[in-house]
Scaffold this active site. Structure first.
Site: not given
Length: 508
Positions: A45, A183, A202, A221, A225-226, A240, A306
């Site tokens: 990002r 995002k 988030h 990130s 989380k994933t 997410d 990703r």
């Protein structure tokens, strides 16, 4: 919008197979499993290139600053004119999609891209809508081929992400990184949902296969989380972004965007299998030339490889995208100091402090120029995507926690002790299992004298002071992190001394 697009060739809702073919013609590569590999001009990002258009209607709502930088309306529309000239005669790809699995809070987006791969990404990541539902709440124009001129467009670089809430239009230009699209949708939802009494978070979420008890995992990130939510013995709600309404948790998306460096079938079979499927998109990884199997260990382009895939590719996912009010909330942090316990329990005061602090170590590749773990503080564990003032979200969060008497845990997925070794995924998963089945509540706890967290006395490996070889080194490291936590809170929230005093750390 139609007037703006009249001289471009807008291709509406092309079938996935055709988008797939067009993506190949644009330079995507086909892997042996049928997924598409792409390389993007930016591999994370572009946080410095994000703007919100400042208008009287929203000015007092926005947390203006380094993250939410203002752009004048005139500047936005001058940029739009230049983008308009750029797209004349070009193929554009249009998708009508939705965000928010709860139909009562769902928002409809029209997302127009100049590359087929980005349209395929939108198709994978967001929710489908029928032809008779194509009224639009917000438009997003993605023109990755357009390069900004900072002198003309008043941007910081040749890329820009500009959101205009008044015009209900966002422009993403100069960057091919797919994460900017998802995002931007999240940022827009994070402005709209609180006005309906919904708390956007988030976080990932999953549910017990039988009782449907729901866990929330909040974190930046790279903190897990994933990975932690895609558990073979639980049902994945989403990886997410979620909304927390008065009676449920709902997935904002319809797909997953997983970091896949080091991915392998043995440790993360659900994500591995979903990645190796037709129409999945893999950013900035490489495959083995002789087999075209993906080399998930190759970080020669970036650590931030990703994988984007539809959540339906996870066999044990919740197809409705809906979950119950959570039975527990888990804050994920990657502590590079090695002083936070692998798991601790937070009382309401410390929960408020750590939620507003959002401490972690930013992982390599998630943003441009981040090449090693870096101490960072992201309020609400998602500050880059939260346009409103932090107290708006924090107050909603604490109200919901206290109303439903929900336990809050801080789980460290980073380092513990001075060995330099990161906490293993297996160990963290054992901790999550103890939280899920509530067995962790049976252990007596020790209160950490610096960070005010309550550590379950399960064994020495759970207590940092017993892991460090040298107690003085441990105490010095504690003080360093404590001072950073205190300084950050004072700088960001000078008016909230009571939260710092009651929930913040104590210097020795």
């Amino acid at each position: 919008m139609e007037r703006f697009l009249r001289n471009a060739n807008v291709l509406e809702a092309l079938p996935r197979a055709e988008l797939f073919e067009r993506a190949l013609s644009e330079g995507a590569q086909l892997s042996n499993s049928g997924s598409l590999l792409i390389q993007t001009n930016r591999t994370g990002r572009s946080a410095n290139d994000k703007f919100i258009v400042d208008t009287p209607e929203i000015h007092d709502d926005i947390a203006w600053g380094k993250i939410n930088k203002p752009m004048e309306e005139k500047t936005f529309f001058n940029l739009l004119k230049r983008v308009n000239a750029f797209i004349q005669g070009k193929n554009l790809y249009s998708q009508h999609v939705a965000a928010g699995a709860d139909v009562h809070h769902q928002k409809k987006f029209r997302i127009i891209t100049d590359k087929a791969i980005h349209s395929l990404f939108v198709d994978q990541l967001l929710l489908p809508i029928s032809d008779n539902e194509k009224n639009t709440d917000f438009n997003i124009l993605v023109v990755s081929g357009f390069k900004c001129n900072p002198d003309i467009d008043h941007t910081y670089s040749d890329a820009v992400i500009a959101i205009n809430f008044k015009a209900k239009l966002a422009i993403i230009a100069g960057t091919e990184y797919c994460g900017e699209i998802k995002k931007s949708v999240f940022t827009i939802m994070n402005y709209l949902l609180p006005k309906e009494g919904v708390l956007p978070l988030h976080c990932s979420a999953n549910a017990h296969t039988k009782t449907k008890e729901t866990l929330l995992f909040l974190g930046l990130s790279g903190t897990g989380k994933t990975t932690l939510s895609a558990s073979p013995d639980r049902l994945l709600i989403g990886d997410d972004e979620h909304g927390w309404s008065s009676d449920n948790i709902f997935n904002i998306e319809g797909g997953c965007y997983a970091k896949c460096i080091g991915l392998n079938r043995r440790s993360e079979p659900e994500i591995y299998n979903a990645t190796n499927r037709f129409c999945s998109i893999i950013e900035n990884a490489r495959f083995y030339p002789e087999t075209r199997d993906i080399n998930f260990d190759d970080n020669s382009i970036t650590e931030n490889t990703r994988s984007a895939y539809n959540i339906s590719k996870i066999p044990n996912s919740v197809k409705s995208g809906l979950g119950n009010i959570p039975s527990a909330v888990i804050f994920l942090t990657a502590d590079a100091f090695g002083v936070l316990p692998p798991v601790s329990m937070l009382d309401p005061k410390t929960a408020a402090f750590y939620f507003m602090s959002g401490y972690t170590s930013k992982m390599p590749g998630t943003e441009v120029d981040v090449i090693e773990p870096t101490t960072t503080f992201s309020s609400l564990f998602g500050e880059p995507f939260m346009p409103l003032k932090a107290k708006v979200y924090a107050n909603m969060f604490m109200e919901k926690i206290e109303k439903h008497n929900i336990p809050v845990f801080l789980v460290n997925t980073g380092w513990i002790g001075d060995s330099g070794e990161r906490i293993s995924l297996k160990f963290t998963r054992e901790i999550i299992s103890k939280i899920a089945d509530k067995s962790i509540l049976k252990y007596p706890t020790l209160q950490d004298s610096t960070f005010k967290v309550h550590i379950p006395n399960i064994g020495d490996s759970y207590i940092p002071s017993r892991v460090w070889k040298n107690l003085n080194d441990y105490e010095n490291a504690c003080d360093k992190l404590a001072q950073k936590l205190i300084n950050n809170f004072r700088n960001k929230f000078p008016e909230d001394n009571s939260i710092l005093e009651t929930g913040g750390p104590i210097l020795k």
